[in-house]
Each structure stands twice: as C-alpha cells, then as structure tokens.
Motif scaffolding. Sequence first.
Motif, short mmCIF file in Angstrom:
data_model
loop_
_atom_site.label_atom_id
_atom_site.label_comp_id
_atom_site.label_asym_id
_atom_site.label_seq_id
_atom_site.Cartn_x
_atom_site.Cartn_y
_atom_site.Cartn_z
N TYR A 1 40.69 47.35 31.93
CA TYR A 1 41.89 47.38 32.76
C TYR A 1 41.58 47.29 34.26
N LEU B 1 41.27 44.98 36.35
CA LEU B 1 41.99 43.98 37.16
C LEU B 1 43.50 44.06 37.01
N ALA B 2 43.99 45.08 36.34
CA ALA B 2 45.43 45.18 36.08
C ALA B 2 46.24 45.34 37.36
N LEU C 1 46.57 42.18 39.38
CA LEU C 1 47.41 41.21 38.68
C LEU C 1 48.89 41.50 38.88
N ALA D 1 50.09 42.69 32.82
CA ALA D 1 48.89 42.84 33.64
C ALA D 1 47.78 43.54 32.88
N SER E 1 44.33 41.55 31.91
CA SER E 1 43.05 42.10 32.34
C SER E 1 42.16 42.39 31.15
N ARG E 2 42.72 43.00 30.12
CA ARG E 2 41.92 43.35 28.94
C ARG E 2 41.36 42.11 28.25
N ILE F 1 38.55 40.53 30.63
CA ILE F 1 37.31 41.31 30.69
C ILE F 1 36.61 41.33 29.34
N TYR G 1 37.58 38.74 40.19
CA TYR G 1 38.98 38.34 40.00
C TYR G 1 39.15 36.86 40.29
#
Length: 255
Positions: A175, A177-178, A181, A192, A196-197, A200, A244
């Motif tokens: 998470y 980058l949630a 996003l 988001a 992200s999940r 990654i 990112y």
Amino acid sequence: MSTDSSPNPFAPPASVLQDPIASGTVPSIEDALARGYDFSITDLIKEAWQRVSGAKGLIFVGFIIYMVVVQAISFVLGLILGVGYAASGAEPSGTAVVLQMVVGILAGTVGYPFMAGINMLGIRRAADQPISFNEMFSHFGQFVPLLITGLLMTVLIYIGLLLLVLPGIYLSMAYILAIPLVVERKLSPWQALEASRKAISQHWFKVFGLFLVLGLIMLVSMIPLGIGVIWTLPLMVISVGVLYRTIFGVLPPAN
C-alpha cells in the motif's frame, strides 16, 4: 533476394517497458499495471540521490510540519479522550492503551494531507517538475478520501499483523503508493489501495529490498547526531517518487 517481410523469429523480443519521462507519455492506471515494470535498487537510489540537491530543504521542512501537526492532533485528542498517564507513574490500564492506539491512528490519518504533500514533492522532483512549499497545503480538498484511505490502510495492515504477522508486512509494502495515487490520479480510496497493491506485488520482494536498503541508510545517517537525516530523509521520499514514476508515470501539474 528474399522479399519476405515477416519478423525474424530469432530476434530478441522488444521490451514493453517505457520510461514515461523519456517517452513523454503517461499511461493510464490499467495500462501501467498491464505493461509491467522493473528497476534496479542501486540505480533507483543513485537517481534519487542525484535529485536530492535543491529539494532537501523543502522535503525536510515539510516532514517537520507533518510531525508537529500529528503531535498536536495527538495531544488534543488525548485531552478530549482523557488519555494520559497518572501522575503517580502507575502503569496505564488496558483501556488507556487501546485509547492511546486509537489516538495515534486518528492523528496519523488526519495528518495524511500533509503526508500527501510530502509524497508529491518527491514525485514531482522525480518527474523533473517544479516543486514549491505550497505543495504541502494543496491537498486538503481531498481530505475525506485521504482520511478514508489512511483508515482503511491502517486497519487492514493491523489485521494482517494480527494474522501471523506476514500478511501485515506484505500489505505495509503493497500500500506504499496508495496515498499519492489518491492525490495524483484522483482514485477512490479502494481503487488506490488496489492499484498500489497490484503494482507493488509484481516486484514485492525487490520493493521490500529497496526499503530495507533505504532504512539501513537512514539508520547509519542517524549515528552522527542525526545530522545525516537532512539528506537521507529526502533521499527516501524522492526514491518513492522515482518508484512511483517508474510504475505509473506522472501527470503534469494542473494549472
């Protein structure tokens, strides 16, 4: 002379990976997830280090603001909920421990607009876009989705930690980058978290290795009175920005 124009079956396959900075295109979330990506931990950190100069002051001051805000919110919530230690120095009760945990979670999530600003400073630096102090205060219009994202992320990670620990470790990386996003691509909280999940998870162990290396660098930088953190904290923020950008690309800032 042969006129056969069919592709050479023995030619190496063309890579579908693209650097959005070099290509000038920014893929959609679906395209970014479908095309895949890869990175070198060493090269990513080297690139982030080259971008620290000129950005470290803004990022470091932004992080201080974030910490002050979170501590202030924790203090206020603590007073409202009556969380604190007895003057006699007695051990806190089980209820007090739970309340302290709740206060910490709420304070952290309320501070997410500031954290989003720090994330965006790193992302914009990674994308060679202008950065300014105003970025720290530019995302309060998305306070509700950021708050929901933060709460969902925290609850799911806590549940994962309670379930044999490993699911929580997985989600804490997945998470990462949630929050950006939500602010950079305007995704809903669940979109988001899932984007992200999924991203990654394509290279989870490499991302884990990246943050392990960055954590060790941060730890070493704290040895000489913590002075090195002035450089290594921005290094970590910009490294997240480079990661990112490598996965999703970065949209130009709105006018």
